[in-house]
Write a protein that holds these residues in place. Structure first.
Motif, PDB file in Angstrom:
ATOM      1  N   ALA A  86       6.815   5.699  -5.625  1.00 17.65           N
ATOM      2  CA  ALA A  86       5.997   5.203  -6.731  1.00 17.65           C
ATOM      3  C   ALA A  86       6.585   3.898  -7.279  1.00 17.65           C
ATOM      4  O   ALA A  86       5.850   2.957  -7.586  1.00 17.65           O
ATOM      5  CB  ALA A  86       5.909   6.244  -7.835  1.00 17.65           C
ATOM      6  N   SER A  87       7.905   3.814  -7.415  1.00 23.14           N
ATOM      7  CA  SER A  87       8.507   2.588  -7.953  1.00 23.14           C
ATOM      8  C   SER A  87       8.450   1.447  -6.944  1.00 23.14           C
ATOM      9  O   SER A  87       8.360   0.288  -7.317  1.00 23.14           O
ATOM     10  CB  SER A  87       9.948   2.850  -8.369  1.00 23.14           C
ATOM     11  N   ALA A  88       8.452   1.758  -5.664  1.00 24.78           N
ATOM     12  CA  ALA A  88       8.371   0.705  -4.641  1.00 24.78           C
ATOM     13  C   ALA A  88       6.969   0.136  -4.543  1.00 24.78           C
ATOM     14  O   ALA A  88       6.802  -1.056  -4.244  1.00 24.78           O
ATOM     15  CB  ALA A  88       8.786   1.281  -3.286  1.00 24.78           C
ATOM     16  N   SER A  89       5.959   0.928  -4.829  1.00 27.46           N
ATOM     17  CA  SER A  89       4.577   0.435  -4.718  1.00 27.46           C
ATOM     18  C   SER A  89       4.143  -0.354  -5.935  1.00 27.46           C
ATOM     19  O   SER A  89       3.147  -1.068  -5.894  1.00 27.46           O
ATOM     20  CB  SER A  89       3.618   1.616  -4.492  1.00 27.46           C
TER      21      SER A  89
ATOM     22  N   LEU B 241      15.741  21.148  -2.311  1.00 32.76           N
ATOM     23  CA  LEU B 241      14.627  20.518  -1.608  1.00 32.76           C
ATOM     24  C   LEU B 241      13.576  19.999  -2.579  1.00 32.76           C
ATOM     25  O   LEU B 241      13.007  18.928  -2.374  1.00 32.76           O
ATOM     26  CB  LEU B 241      14.002  21.499  -0.610  1.00 32.76           C
ATOM     27  N   ALA B 242      13.309  20.746  -3.639  1.00 28.15           N
ATOM     28  CA  ALA B 242      12.346  20.289  -4.643  1.00 28.15           C
ATOM     29  C   ALA B 242      12.864  19.038  -5.346  1.00 28.15           C
ATOM     30  O   ALA B 242      12.104  18.087  -5.586  1.00 28.15           O
ATOM     31  CB  ALA B 242      12.090  21.392  -5.668  1.00 28.15           C
ATOM     32  N   HIS B 243      14.147  18.997  -5.641  1.00 34.72           N
ATOM     33  CA  HIS B 243      14.744  17.820  -6.282  1.00 34.72           C
ATOM     34  C   HIS B 243      14.671  16.610  -5.344  1.00 34.72           C
ATOM     35  O   HIS B 243      14.341  15.507  -5.779  1.00 34.72           O
ATOM     36  CB  HIS B 243      16.188  18.108  -6.671  1.00 34.72           C
TER      37      HIS B 243
ATOM     38  N   ARG C 227      11.077  15.321  -5.280  1.00 33.17           N
ATOM     39  CA  ARG C 227      10.747  14.562  -6.490  1.00 33.17           C
ATOM     40  C   ARG C 227      11.397  13.185  -6.456  1.00 33.17           C
ATOM     41  O   ARG C 227      10.777  12.191  -6.821  1.00 33.17           O
ATOM     42  CB  ARG C 227      11.210  15.319  -7.735  1.00 33.17           C
ATOM     43  N   LYS C 228      12.627  13.129  -6.022  1.00 33.01           N
ATOM     44  CA  LYS C 228      13.346  11.863  -5.948  1.00 33.01           C
ATOM     45  C   LYS C 228      12.666  10.913  -4.960  1.00 33.01           C
ATOM     46  O   LYS C 228      12.493   9.736  -5.237  1.00 33.01           O
ATOM     47  CB  LYS C 228      14.789  12.123  -5.522  1.00 33.01           C
ATOM     48  N   LYS C 229      12.252  11.459  -3.828  1.00 33.41           N
ATOM     49  CA  LYS C 229      11.570  10.658  -2.809  1.00 33.41           C
ATOM     50  C   LYS C 229      10.224  10.164  -3.327  1.00 33.41           C
ATOM     51  O   LYS C 229       9.838   9.020  -3.114  1.00 33.41           O
ATOM     52  CB  LYS C 229      11.388  11.498  -1.548  1.00 33.41           C
ATOM     53  N   LYS C 230       9.506  11.030  -4.032  1.00 29.08           N
ATOM     54  CA  LYS C 230       8.218  10.666  -4.593  1.00 29.08           C
ATOM     55  C   LYS C 230       8.370   9.554  -5.642  1.00 29.08           C
ATOM     56  O   LYS C 230       7.591   8.605  -5.677  1.00 29.08           O
ATOM     57  CB  LYS C 230       7.550  11.890  -5.234  1.00 29.08           C
TER      58      LYS C 230
END
Length: 80
Positions: free
Chosen positions: A76-79, A64-66, A69-72
């Motif tokens: 960040a890269s999409a914005s 879940l932590a991974h 982080r992947k979702k975060k």
């Protein structure tokens, strides 16, 4: 075993919860060796089961932590 008047949403949630439990049990057996116990006492069985449950909880926490982080990182890269 649900009443005949049960709504579709409750029925779907019950089925989904059952599937999640089945998947967890399968992972405990295949990945963590829940079915490898060859002891002769209830105390040993309970200790083995407890250790596999602790290992499963740790792995789920890491997964879940991974995923978070992947979702975060994707946000960040999409914005940018």
């Amino acid at each position: 075993n649900l009443p005949a008047a049960t709504d579709l949403r409750t029925l779907a949630a019950t089925i989904k919860a059952r599937w999640i439990c089945e998947q967890a049990h399968q992972q405990l057996k295949e990945e963590l060796g829940l079915d490898h116990f060859e002891g002769r006492s209830w105390q040993g069985l309970h200790r083995h089961t407890l250790m596999t449950m602790i290992a499963y909880a740790f792995l789920q926490h890491r997964r879940l932590a991974h995923a978070a982080r992947k979702k975060k990182n994707q946000r960040a890269s999409a914005s940018t």
